[in-house]
Motif scaffolding. Structure first.
Motif, PDB file in Angstrom:
ATOM      1  N   THR A 280       0.869  -1.017  -0.002  1.00 28.93           N
ATOM      2  CA  THR A 280       0.076   0.000  -0.049  1.00 28.93           C
ATOM      3  C   THR A 280       0.957   1.398  -0.055  1.00 28.93           C
TER       4      THR A 280
ATOM      5  N   GLN B  60       6.412   6.677   9.609  1.00 32.07           N
ATOM      6  CA  GLN B  60       6.063   5.231   9.575  1.00 32.07           C
ATOM      7  C   GLN B  60       5.959   4.734  11.115  1.00 32.07           C
TER       8      GLN B  60
ATOM      9  N   LEU C  95       2.780   5.641  12.754  1.00 33.56           N
ATOM     10  CA  LEU C  95       1.663   5.151  12.226  1.00 33.56           C
ATOM     11  C   LEU C  95       1.542   3.649  12.703  1.00 33.56           C
ATOM     12  N   ALA C  96       2.697   3.016  12.871  1.00 28.80           N
ATOM     13  CA  ALA C  96       2.720   1.602  13.324  1.00 28.80           C
ATOM     14  C   ALA C  96       1.994   1.537  14.636  1.00 28.80           C
ATOM     15  N   GLN C  97       2.281   2.384  15.696  1.00 31.26           N
ATOM     16  CA  GLN C  97       1.793   2.660  16.838  1.00 31.26           C
ATOM     17  C   GLN C  97       0.296   2.346  16.788  1.00 31.26           C
ATOM     18  N   LEU C  98      -0.445   2.986  15.752  1.00 32.54           N
ATOM     19  CA  LEU C  98      -1.834   2.996  15.586  1.00 32.54           C
ATOM     20  C   LEU C  98      -2.494   1.586  15.291  1.00 32.54           C
ATOM     21  N   GLN C  99      -1.404   0.831  14.861  1.00 32.30           N
ATOM     22  CA  GLN C  99      -2.004  -0.677  14.251  1.00 32.30           C
ATOM     23  C   GLN C  99      -1.873  -1.719  15.470  1.00 32.30           C
ATOM     24  N   THR C 100      -1.420  -1.219  16.548  1.00 34.51           N
ATOM     25  CA  THR C 100      -1.320  -2.234  17.607  1.00 34.51           C
ATOM     26  C   THR C 100      -2.761  -2.465  18.293  1.00 34.51           C
TER      27      THR C 100
ATOM     28  N   LYS D 285      -6.102   0.023  18.204  1.00 37.49           N
ATOM     29  CA  LYS D 285      -7.101   0.020  17.240  1.00 37.49           C
ATOM     30  C   LYS D 285      -8.424  -0.374  17.727  1.00 37.49           C
TER      31      LYS D 285
END
Length: 327
Positions: free
Chosen positions: A122, A282, A285-290, A294
């Motif tokens: 993506t 990045q 942003l990765a922290q928002l995928q934990t 979420k």
């Protein structure tokens, strides 16, 4: 994985080790990312540099044919060429066909060439997030030229320009208003515009298209990193392998001038800073995928939809939970 052994094998130009290292840097696993960082740090002092050439163009323009012909032209001169071809990923399944090796059959058999297709996933601009690291690995493995092929023309092609020394825009002759089909921003980034398919019945059309772009380039603001006469537009035929010698001569002339006038190192320094900032973004942003983040975002999104809280206030709650507070 023995990082020291992998480093030594890459420096000895071991192709299998290079392929394994690129797989490592493309992995999203936390342990693989740590190993990839160690490997890149171990290779940082190798001091090897390749000419990085970014290549973009509309679908069907003949990018793969051009890269194959151009790659064979370079290997015939004794140069080692790496091709990092980024294939578009499905937005639905996330999969990619990765067919570039199939389309570059002759080049893939050349012992002085290395072709590595990667899924874009993506990532912006059709450039895999770790393509920059793959370029660094290819440089450490002693390749003279690294070609970075992107998915196609778009505003996000800025990404490939931020990892290239030269940016080529490949265009095809057409019967309509060609200048309206390419965004001004792409032309402003291009160092060389190559009108492909200048052969057979399309040769005269290609010449007219090239003349149109030469006129358009003269209207653009002159860039400090360009000598007189650049950027240029030229015609080539990847199918008949015509115009490649002239195109390569122009690339070498521009590269030599930039080296002699301090633009080469300055450009690479600014690119390194760009990618530092990108890695920070990045990482956030990765922290928002934990899992916890979420779940909180989903709960707050439902409250926003029900107008129980404003979007700004909901966003502040998420950022405060991550200890990333807005000023």
């Amino acid at each position: 994985m023995d990082i020291a052994e992998l480093r030594d094998r890459i420096l000895k130009q071991d192709r299998r080790a290079l392929a394994r290292a690129i797989t490592l840097v493309e992995s999203g696993r936390a342990d693989h990312r740590a190993q990839a960082a160690d490997l890149l740090e171990a290779l940082r002092g190798a001091g090897r540099q390749a000419l990085r050439i970014g290549l973009s163009g509309t679908p069907g323009v003949g990018k793969s044919t051009f890269i194959e012909s151009f790659g064979i032209f370079l290997t015939a001169q004794g140069k080692r060429v790496a091709v990092l071809a980024v294939d578009p990923s499905s937005a639905r399944s996330g999969g990619s066909i990765l067919g570039d090796k199939t389309r570059m059959e002759r080049l893939s058999r050349d012992k002085n060439a290395f072709i590595r297709p990667s899924p874009s996933q993506t990532h912006l601009g059709g450039v895999a997030r770790r393509t920059r690291e793959a370029v660094a690995l290819c440089e450490a493995a002693g390749f003279d030229v690294v070609l970075i092929e992107t998915v196609g023309v778009g505003q996000s092609e800025t990404v490939v320009a931020e990892m290239s020394d030269l940016f080529l825009l490949l265009l095809a002759p057409a019967g309509g208003d060609e200048l309206q089909g390419v965004k001004r921003g792409i032309m402003e980034m291009a160092d060389l515009i190559l009108v492909n398919k200048a052969d057979g019945d399309l040769k005269s059309t290609a010449m007219r298209t090239c003349a149109d772009y030469l006129g358009a380039l003269r209207l653009l603001r002159k860039r400090p990193q360009d000598p007189e006469g650049f950027p240029k537009a030229m015609t080539v035929s990847a199918l008949e392998e015509q115009g490649l010698t002239d195109a390569w001569a122009q690339m070498c002339e521009l590269t030599d001038w930039r080296r002699a006038n301090g633009h080469w190192e300055g450009r690479r320094e600014s690119q390194a800073q760009f990618w530092f900032h990108e890695e920070v973004k990045q990482g956030v942003l990765a922290q928002l995928q934990t899992g916890d983040a979420k779940a909180q975002i989903a709960e707050l999104a439902a409250q926003v939809a029900a107008q129980e809280i404003t979007p700004s206030a909901a966003a502040d709650k998420v950022l405060n939970a991550l200890d990333i507070r807005t000023k």
